[in-house]
Design an enzyme around this catalytic site. Structure first.
Site, PDB file in Angstrom:
ATOM      1  N   LYS A   1      16.723  10.522  42.766  1.00  0.00           N
ATOM      2  CA  LYS A   1      15.581  10.491  43.681  1.00  0.00           C
ATOM      3  C   LYS A   1      14.213  10.813  43.054  1.00  0.00           C
ATOM      4  CE  LYS A   1      17.846  10.398  48.070  1.00  0.00           C
ATOM      5  NZ  LYS A   1      19.223  10.775  48.256  1.00  0.00           N
TER       6      LYS A   1
ATOM      7  N   PHE B   1      27.165  14.030  51.026  1.00  0.00           N
ATOM      8  CA  PHE B   1      26.748  12.646  50.749  1.00  0.00           C
ATOM      9  C   PHE B   1      26.577  12.479  49.254  1.00  0.00           C
ATOM     10  CE2 PHE B   1      23.901   9.084  50.064  1.00  0.00           C
ATOM     11  CZ  PHE B   1      24.518   8.113  50.830  1.00  0.00           C
TER      12      PHE B   1
ATOM     13  N   ASP C   1      25.672  18.016  42.620  1.00  0.00           N
ATOM     14  CA  ASP C   1      24.886  16.851  42.988  1.00  0.00           C
ATOM     15  C   ASP C   1      23.501  17.342  43.410  1.00  0.00           C
ATOM     16  OD1 ASP C   1      23.610  14.760  44.224  1.00  0.00           O
ATOM     17  OD2 ASP C   1      25.370  14.033  45.308  1.00  0.00           O
TER      18      ASP C   1
HETATM   19  C1  PLP Z   1      20.477  10.042  48.130  1.00  0.00           C
HETATM   20  C2  PLP Z   1      21.631  10.788  47.596  1.00  0.00           C
HETATM   21  C3  PLP Z   1      22.589  10.168  46.776  1.00  0.00           C
HETATM   22  C4  PLP Z   1      22.579   8.682  46.499  1.00  0.00           C
HETATM   23  O1  PLP Z   1      21.469   8.264  45.787  1.00  0.00           O
HETATM   24  P1  PLP Z   1      21.099   6.705  45.715  1.00  0.00           P
HETATM   25  O2  PLP Z   1      19.951   6.666  44.751  1.00  0.00           O
HETATM   26  O3  PLP Z   1      20.741   6.254  47.089  1.00  0.00           O
HETATM   27  O4  PLP Z   1      22.302   5.994  45.206  1.00  0.00           O
HETATM   28  C5  PLP Z   1      23.582  10.958  46.241  1.00  0.00           C
HETATM   29  N1  PLP Z   1      23.642  12.277  46.495  1.00  0.00           N
HETATM   30  C6  PLP Z   1      22.746  12.909  47.280  1.00  0.00           C
HETATM   31  C7  PLP Z   1      22.852  14.383  47.486  1.00  0.00           C
HETATM   32  C8  PLP Z   1      21.715  12.190  47.863  1.00  0.00           C
HETATM   33  O5  PLP Z   1      20.841  12.799  48.667  1.00  0.00           O
END
Ligand code: PLP
Length: 389
Positions: free
Chosen positions: A242, A128, A213
């Protein structure tokens, strides 16, 4: 009750109006233990006094100017993140998707610099990376992509946690790998210990950028400030968001070495990105994590909870696996268990289910011993009741 909010979320029937530490109070006055932290955002818990004070103080001084001018707090935050990660520079934005968008643009430009006309990025199944068109195209989840075709055609997808599958890609258009050190939405998947090091070696051999990420697993969640710090490697690019601002929107894309020289003036930007308010919040978050030793705390509590769940579920054949690192914990059942979130809610516990059958726990890192025990007992009872039918 009708709502004029666009229905992009299937919301639980509760509204919160106040928080303190790991606790939230609903508009009905009921108290809930928050074991999801706004999805790995409020790692310092709710209404943390140091963060609240910093935000209030900064709000009365200066909230926003523009990236057309110098921003002292942004300089400070970049220096702090670089010194703690070993990377060289940082671009600031407002979310995880934007941080990954910056990383993916950086990768494409890096590819073009090497004379690759259609640069490709290797991404993982069940990953994700966000909801913008570029990042949803990188995401390994058909539900996220459905209805938004045509997708951005820049990705080669391989199974997660399988360095051999990456090594088998011999496509001269590849310029980077984008991967989560631990998959969050994909079901709290922890790869083998040597996985990132194997990807690092491949990237070095082939001139690819290793882009991590860390939007969900970063900021002490896994028991180290950054997830990659459990390994001996350094990435070329790392994205954060986050928990970086404990709820104040901020994202960052950090780069190292050649990757730090790819984006020059005019090549990327953000109006809000790295404004004084967000940077002050993030600086306070980092300072608090360090002062309160929250990486160590996450590691210790994580071990205690993982051991506790493993012992409690040892005799339950419906629990397939308890896994995780630090306070990023997944409990996989043998069947869909999304209804557990409502059952937990009724008992004053906020948990999450991801990938249909994995209970995901992401409690604030400031959880006390008693609160951790309360969480353990609550989840064990819920799961045992649920699997007993
Ligand atoms: C939540 C998340 C995102 C996206 O972040 P947003 O602030 O919702 O755009 C991207 N990568 C990972 C691993 C995430 O958990």
């Amino acid at each position: 009750m009708t709502s004029q909010v666009m229905p992009t979320y299937a919301r639980m029937p509760v509204t919160f109006e106040r928080g303190e530490g790991v606790w939230l109070w609903s508009t009905e006055g009921k108290r809930y233990l928050d074991a999801i932290s706004g999805i790995a955002v409020c790692n310092l818990g709710h209404a943390h006094p140091a963060v609240a004070k910093a935000i209030g103080d900064q709000a009365s001084k200066l909230v926003h100017t523009s990236n057309l001018y110098g921003i002292g707090l942004q300089e400070q935050l970049a220096a702090e993140l670089c010194s703690l990660s070993g990377l060289d520079n940082a671009f600031f934005c407002n979310s995880g998707a934007e941080a990954n968008e910056a990383a993916l643009k950086l990768a494409r430009k890096y590819g073009h610099g090497k004379g690759i006309g259609n640069p490709m990025v290797i991404v993982m199944e069940n990953s994700f990376h966000g909801r913008t068109l570029f990042t949803l195209s990188a995401t390994g989840n058909a539900k996220v992509q459905d209805g938004f075709e045509p997708l951005v055609d820049s990705f080669i997808r391989v199974p997660y946690a399988d360095a051999g599958a990456v090594a088998a890609i011999h496509d001269t258009r590849v310029c980077a790998i984008l991967v989560e050190p631990i998959q969050g939405e994909g079901g709290v998947r922890v790869p083998p210990e040597d996985y990132l090091a194997a990807l690092r070696t491949l990237c070095d051999q082939r001139g690819w950028l290793l882009m991590l990420d860390e939007v969900q697993c970063g900021m002490a969640r896994t028991g180290a400030l950054f997830g990659f710090q459990h390994t001996g490697i350094l990435p070329d690019v790392m994205t954060l968001a986050k928990a970086l601002g404990n709820g104040v929107p901020i994202g960052a894309c950090l780069a190292h070495g050649v990757a730090a020289e790819v984006l020059s003036a005019g090549k990327h930007g953000s109006t809000f990105g790295g404004n004084p308010l967000a940077c002050r919040a993030a600086l306070t978050v980092i300072q608090t994590i360090r002062q309160e030793n929250l990486s160590t705390r996450a590691r210790e509590l994580g071990t205690r909870l993982l051991d506790g769940f493993r012992a409690a579920f040892a005799g339950n054949p419906h629990v397939l696996e308890v896994r995780g690192q630090g306070l990023m914990i997944g409990i996989e059942l043998d069947a869909t268990c999304t209804e557990l979130t409502s059952r937990a809610l009724a008992e004053g516990l906020l948990i999450n289910v991801t990938a249909d059958r994995t209970i995901r726990l992401l409690p604030p890192l400031i959880l006390s011993d008693d609160e951790a025990q309360h969480l353990l007992d609550g989840v064990v009872r819920l799961v045992n009741d649920f699997t007993a039918h």
